[in-house]
Design a protein around this motif. Structure first.
Motif, short mmCIF file in Angstrom:
data_model
loop_
_atom_site.label_atom_id
_atom_site.label_comp_id
_atom_site.label_asym_id
_atom_site.label_seq_id
_atom_site.Cartn_x
_atom_site.Cartn_y
_atom_site.Cartn_z
N ALA A 1 43.55 13.67 6.78
CA ALA A 1 44.82 14.42 6.65
C ALA A 1 44.94 15.58 7.61
O ALA A 1 46.03 16.09 7.84
N GLY A 2 43.83 16.02 8.19
CA GLY A 2 43.89 17.17 9.08
C GLY A 2 43.82 18.49 8.32
O GLY A 2 43.61 18.52 7.12
N PRO A 3 44.05 19.63 9.01
CA PRO A 3 43.86 20.94 8.41
C PRO A 3 45.15 21.54 7.83
O PRO A 3 46.26 21.19 8.25
N SER A 4 44.98 22.41 6.88
CA SER A 4 46.06 23.26 6.39
C SER A 4 45.44 24.56 5.92
O SER A 4 44.22 24.66 5.78
N SER A 5 46.26 25.58 5.68
CA SER A 5 45.72 26.89 5.29
C SER A 5 46.54 27.49 4.17
O SER A 5 47.72 27.18 4.01
N TYR A 6 45.89 28.36 3.42
CA TYR A 6 46.51 29.02 2.27
C TYR A 6 46.19 30.51 2.30
O TYR A 6 45.12 30.92 2.76
N SER A 7 47.11 31.30 1.78
CA SER A 7 46.82 32.73 1.62
C SER A 7 45.67 32.88 0.63
O SER A 7 45.58 32.17 -0.37
N TRP A 8 44.79 33.83 0.91
CA TRP A 8 43.59 34.02 0.11
C TRP A 8 43.37 35.50 -0.11
O TRP A 8 44.15 36.33 0.36
N VAL A 9 42.33 35.87 -0.80
CA VAL A 9 42.06 37.26 -1.14
C VAL A 9 41.44 38.00 0.04
O VAL A 9 40.89 37.39 0.96
N SER A 10 41.50 39.31 0.01
CA SER A 10 40.76 40.13 0.99
C SER A 10 39.31 40.23 0.55
O SER A 10 39.01 40.22 -0.64
N GLY A 11 38.42 40.30 1.52
CA GLY A 11 37.00 40.44 1.20
C GLY A 11 36.42 39.26 0.48
O GLY A 11 35.45 39.39 -0.26
N GLY A 12 36.99 38.06 0.69
CA GLY A 12 36.51 36.87 0.01
C GLY A 12 35.12 36.46 0.49
O GLY A 12 34.77 36.63 1.66
N GLU A 13 34.33 35.91 -0.43
CA GLU A 13 32.97 35.51 -0.10
C GLU A 13 32.78 34.00 -0.35
O GLU A 13 33.66 33.22 -0.04
N SER A 14 31.68 33.62 -0.93
CA SER A 14 31.31 32.21 -1.05
C SER A 14 32.22 31.44 -2.01
O SER A 14 32.99 32.03 -2.78
N ILE A 15 32.08 30.11 -1.99
CA ILE A 15 32.87 29.21 -2.82
C ILE A 15 31.93 28.24 -3.53
O ILE A 15 30.94 27.78 -2.94
N SER A 16 32.25 27.91 -4.77
CA SER A 16 31.51 26.89 -5.51
C SER A 16 32.50 25.94 -6.16
O SER A 16 33.48 26.38 -6.79
N TYR A 17 32.25 24.64 -6.02
CA TYR A 17 33.12 23.62 -6.61
C TYR A 17 32.69 23.35 -8.04
O TYR A 17 31.53 23.05 -8.31
N TRP A 18 33.64 23.42 -8.99
CA TRP A 18 33.38 23.26 -10.43
C TRP A 18 34.00 21.96 -10.90
O TRP A 18 35.22 21.83 -10.98
N GLU A 19 33.15 20.96 -11.18
CA GLU A 19 33.64 19.68 -11.67
C GLU A 19 33.96 19.76 -13.16
O GLU A 19 33.29 20.48 -13.91
#
Length: 399
Positions: free
Chosen positions: A351-369
């Motif tokens: 599908a290619g890339p897209s972007s979203y507004s996010w928080v300031s000072g954001g750090e790591s990400i974890s996927y929660w199934e």
């Protein structure tokens, strides 16, 4: 005097389309996309037994504590988020207590959960608790250099109080007759929990490995500076009641000519692997590389929560985005958090890339199934006064 410029109708239409896409939670087209690199040029060497003898000796001296024991003695209260995050698909979250939220010497970085550790079975409980785990690094006073690192275990289960506990990360030292430990001097920018093992990013080297089933009890009552063996039976750890000793190392190597900067990591349970990403700058940085960043996937040994003695990457990407503090991947989809752009970038090869507004000072990400509710992306913020740990519905950031 005002000057009016008449734009062609097609240009106006494009401008309106892009402006609308910049509304929080709406995807915007990201002009550049990741490109493939030769995965075979990135390898790992794993050693899970490096500290076995010392850890056995330390356990004999100090005694061990289970995760359940630690949470039964949790001594900090988490609290609700009061900041307006303005995130699409916002689901839930919390802040640490006021002392930790406003602490200028300790900084939260990585995030993982018991859903990473055990999956969706038994509601994602590890040792009877559903947990959010955050890694931190400590500075030597406000504005000083890194002096140690720690984790916090946060109960995320209605069965238990809204509590969390801090655990110091340590490296075993000394001899089996007089075992000791010292501080782990790393940025702890990313963390992944898989089975009993906790993998912590070690920026210039790869990862350090810890075992959540081997927490040690220590003595409290010393000074804030005291660390390690004081006598045959007394061990201080900056007044932490628990320490988590390192059990092994995962060492990275490359034939690309440029070593990987292990800035952030995340677990992909759908394709059992750890993905890592680099924090780099386009130019002008002195503490970080000035070049395009990379993301690399390293698969676990089949059916295990450990890496083979030698592992070759299964996927490698060169990325068009900079100042990346977070990465996640699941079912051939990728997410990248840029603290520089305050964007969450989403990409799939199809599908290619897209972007979203996010928080300031954001750090790591974890996927929660989740088998009954929407899957989530957990993340957190580093800035003093705004240490929010939050989850958004993954589908709101899926292109």
């Amino acid at each position: 005097m005002s000057i009016r410029v008449r734009l062609p109708r097609a240009t106006v239409a494009l401008t309106l389309t892009v402006s609308a896409a910049l509304v929080a939670g709406s995807p915007a087209f990201a002009a550049s996309a990741p490109t493939s690199l030769p995965a075979g040029q990135f390898t790992l060497s794993a050693n899970y037994t490096k500290f076995d003898a010392l850890n056995t000796a330390l356990a004999g001296k100090l005694g061990t504590a289970s995760v359940s024991d630690v949470m039964d003695n949790a001594n900090h209260d988490r609290q609700g988020i009061t900041d307006s995050l303005n995130l699409a698909g916002y689901s839930t979250g919390f802040q640490f207590d006021d002392t930790d939220v406003n602490d200028c010497a300790n900084f939260p970085q990585g995030i993982t959960t018991s859903r990473d550790a055990v999956g969706t079975a038994n509601s994602g409980n590890y040792d009877g608790h559903q947990l959010i785990l955050v890694s931190w690094y400590t500075k030597d006073g406000c504005g000083g250099g890194t002096s140690r690192s720690r984790i916090t275990l946060v109960d995320w289960d209605a069965t238990y109080p809204n509590k969390y506990r801090k655990i110091l990360l340590v490296e075993p030292t000394g001899t089996t007759a007089a075992p000791n430990f010292k501080d782990v001097l790393i940025h702890a920018g990313g963390v992944s929990w898989y089975g009993d093992y906790l993998y912590v990013a070690d920026t210039g080297h790869g990862m350090r490995v810890f075992n959540m089933a081997k927490i040690l009890k220590t003595n409290t009552g010393g000074t804030a500076d005291q660390i390690g063996r004081q006598s045959d039976t007394t061990y201080y750890a900056h007044n932490y009641a628990y320490v988590l000793p390192q059990v092994g190392t995962i060492t990275a190597a490359t034939t690309s000519g440029t070593s990987l900067a292990w800035s952030s990591i995340s677990l992909d349970r759908a394709d059992p692997s750890i993905v890592m990403a680099e924090y780099t700058c386009s130019s002008g940085c002195t503490a970080y590389p000035n070049r395009a960043p990379r993301a690399v996937r390293f698969p676990f040994a089949p059916g295990l929560t450990t890496f083979a003695g030698s592992t070759t990457a299964s996927e490698a990407l060169q990325l068009p985005w900079y100042k990346l503090n977070g990465v996640a991947s699941h079912n051939d989809r990728w997410w990248f958090n840029s603290s520089g752009d305050k964007k969450l970038y989403y990409w799939t090869p199809a599908a290619g890339p897209s972007s979203y507004s996010w928080v300031s000072g954001g750090e790591s990400i974890s996927y929660w199934e989740d088998t009954t509710n929407p899957d989530l992306l957990w993340s957190l913020q580093e800035p003093v006064g705004h240490r929010n740990v939050f989850a958004v519905e993954q589908a709101s950031y899926d292109g």
